[in-house]
Design a protein around this motif. Structure first.
Motif, PDB file in Angstrom:
ATOM      1  N   ARG A 372       0.835  -1.203   0.000  1.00 33.65           N
ATOM      2  CA  ARG A 372       0.000   0.000   0.000  1.00 33.65           C
ATOM      3  C   ARG A 372       0.871   1.255   0.000  1.00 33.65           C
ATOM      4  NH1 ARG A 372      -2.484   3.971   2.756  1.00 33.65           N
ATOM      5  NH2 ARG A 372      -4.753   4.216   2.555  1.00 33.65           N
ATOM      6  N   TYR A 387      -5.775   1.631  -6.511  1.00 30.12           N
ATOM      7  CA  TYR A 387      -5.420   0.783  -5.370  1.00 30.12           C
ATOM      8  C   TYR A 387      -6.652   0.014  -4.919  1.00 30.12           C
ATOM      9  CZ  TYR A 387      -4.428  -0.693  -0.641  1.00 30.12           C
ATOM     10  OH  TYR A 387      -4.294  -1.447   0.497  1.00 30.12           O
ATOM     11  N   PRO A 389      -7.682  -2.834  -2.094  1.00 27.43           N
ATOM     12  CA  PRO A 389      -7.423  -3.779  -0.999  1.00 27.43           C
ATOM     13  C   PRO A 389      -8.376  -4.969  -1.086  1.00 27.43           C
ATOM     14  CG  PRO A 389      -8.676  -1.895  -0.203  1.00 27.43           C
ATOM     15  CD  PRO A 389      -8.350  -1.608  -1.645  1.00 27.43           C
ATOM     16  N   LEU A 433      -5.719   7.594  -0.947  1.00 28.61           N
ATOM     17  CA  LEU A 433      -4.487   7.091  -0.351  1.00 28.61           C
ATOM     18  C   LEU A 433      -3.713   8.239   0.270  1.00 28.61           C
ATOM     19  CD1 LEU A 433      -3.158   4.577  -3.032  1.00 28.61           C
ATOM     20  CD2 LEU A 433      -3.987   4.026  -0.759  1.00 28.61           C
TER      21      LEU A 433
END
Length: 434
Positions: A372, A387, A389, A433
């Motif tokens: 990350r 991104y 997760p 982020l």
């Protein structure tokens, strides 16, 4: 001090566990390697130039109306440049799909960077495509290798996407030890595979074909490294998009996560690879390694993932050193080694193309946090990053926590990459982020 100047001393430290154990030439593999994989004495000058090719029979292939399904494969050997600036021969495979490309424009090309296969030459992905499951016993050693990357390869072929895979430096080719998780070696291997695929005659890939990158774990790191290096190393290979799953971007964190896990053998592969790239590290290794530690590293240099798990699951690197230091402690104690490891960090250069970074939030083998962080660092550098997760139930097994997302996210990853190769843009979520 330049990275090249720092590298020797640093790696020396990292190889503290591998110095004398890493032979100048690779140890004999546990399975006989076909003659194709022995490089010639003289290599072409151009990176990506084809050295030799031959038809590659696929372990899983069905007859189709116009040819074998899912496609026709060619084993390739091509020239690349390693992290020392020297020439290196790399093998791989190109797969021409039987399926039509319906996304508009020229058929796209995806470079598939394999995940961890091992360090023995018999572990290479191109051999796995041919044999599927490799089981053998030679030189008092049993080897077990499963060609799990065939799942992603065949998903891409079913979309009508041409695929080229790389075996990386020293994996398959018999002239050197595989430089496992070496940032420059792996990034160059990926980019030069695209060059080689373009140079291969009789394919449907053209200069107008969009190029995508796909990889998970070791392959995710290779994709990430290639995306960072493309602008300077291979500017003519315009990367449209890439999938970097669970990339080992910060090796300091990864070393700590792997030590004592089911995949502890990967520590030995790292050490062996660093020693191959920087021979000056070998004397430093001698200062830390026991005779037993050297024997472990030599044995690991011919092993695949299956045999390494069976032999070294749960082992700790502290058992390989004279004073009981773990590899992480050795790195911390040796400035040269730490400098080398720092130079392997991915996330310090703006990537080319849009990159989807996906990592399991409970991945403690290739820790989620460091992946990350790489994505966030890319965002700060102006990269186009998606991104994602991956949330799966936590387990007591670091190996399951790491490989679970590989399987569950794969259909999404392939679909996402396919849409990018049709020309559909992706929206960065860098704003989320910090």
């Amino acid at each position: 001090m330049s990275p090249r100047t720092r590298m020797p001393a640093v790696v020396l430290a990292l190889l503290l566990s591998t110095a004398a154990l890493v032979p100048a030439q690779p140890a004999r593999a546990a399975v006989t390697i076909p003659a194709f994989y022995t490089p010639p004495n003289t290599l072409p000058a151009a990176d990506g130039a084809l050295i030799r090719t031959e038809p590659l029979p696929l372990a899983l292939s069905l007859p189709g109306i116009s040819g074998p399904l899912p496609g026709r494969a060619t084993r390739i050997m091509y020239k690349s440049t390693d992290s020392t600036g020297g020439p290196v021969a790399i093998t791989g495979a190109y797969l021409e799909p039987a399926a039509r490309w319906t996304g508009g424009g020229a058929r796209p090309l995806v470079v598939l960077a394999p995940g961890t296969m091992g360090q023995g030459d018999q572990c290479s992905t191109s051999l796995a495509l041919q044999r599927g499951l490799i089981v053998g016993t030679e030189n008092n050693q049993t080897t077990l290798s499963v060609g799990y990357e065939v799942l992603a390869v065949y998903r891409l072929l079913a979309k009508g996407i041409a695929v080229v895979t790389t075996d990386y430096a020293g994996l398959g080719t018999t002239d050197r030890v595989h430089t496992y998780v070496n940032r420059v070696d792996s990034g160059h291997a990926v980019l030069d595979a695209a060059r080689a695929a373009r140079a291969l005659p009789g394919t449907s890939v053209t200069a107008d074909s969009r190029v995508g990158l796909y990889g998970y774990s070791q392959g995710g790191g290779a994709v990430a490294a290639a995306a960072e290096l493309q602008a300077t190393y291979a500017p003519e290979i315009a990367v449209t998009a890439g999938y970097a799953g669970a990339p080992p971007a910060d090796l300091t964190g990864v070393v700590a996560g792997i030590d004592g896990s089911e995949l502890a053998g990967a520590l030995g592969w790292s050490i062996n690879g660093f020693a191959q790239a920087e021979p000056e590290l070998r004397p430093i290794l001698d200062a830390y390694l026991t005779d037993a530690g050297r024997a472990v590293l030599t044995r690991l240099s011919t092993m695949c993932v299956g045999d390494a798990i069976l032999s070294y699951a749960g082992k700790r690197s502290s058992a390989w050193t004279r004073d009981g230091k773990t590899l992480a402690a050795v790195i911390a104690a040796e400035p040269a080694l730490k400098a080398f490891i720092d130079d392997q960090t991915i996330g310090t250069r703006k990537p080319s193309g849009v990159i989807r970074v996906a990592t399991g939030v409970f991945d403690n083998l290739v820790p989620h946090a460091q992946a990350r962080t790489m994505a966030a660092d890319w965002c700060r550098l102006g990269g186009t990053v998606v991104y994602d997760p991956i949330v799966l139930p936590w387990t007591v097994s670091p190996l399951l926590n790491h490989f679970g997302p590989l399987l569950t996210d794969q259909p999404t990853a392939v679909d996402w990459l396919t849409r990018r190769l049709t020309g559909t843009p992706a929206t960065s979520n860098c704003a989320s982020l910090r």
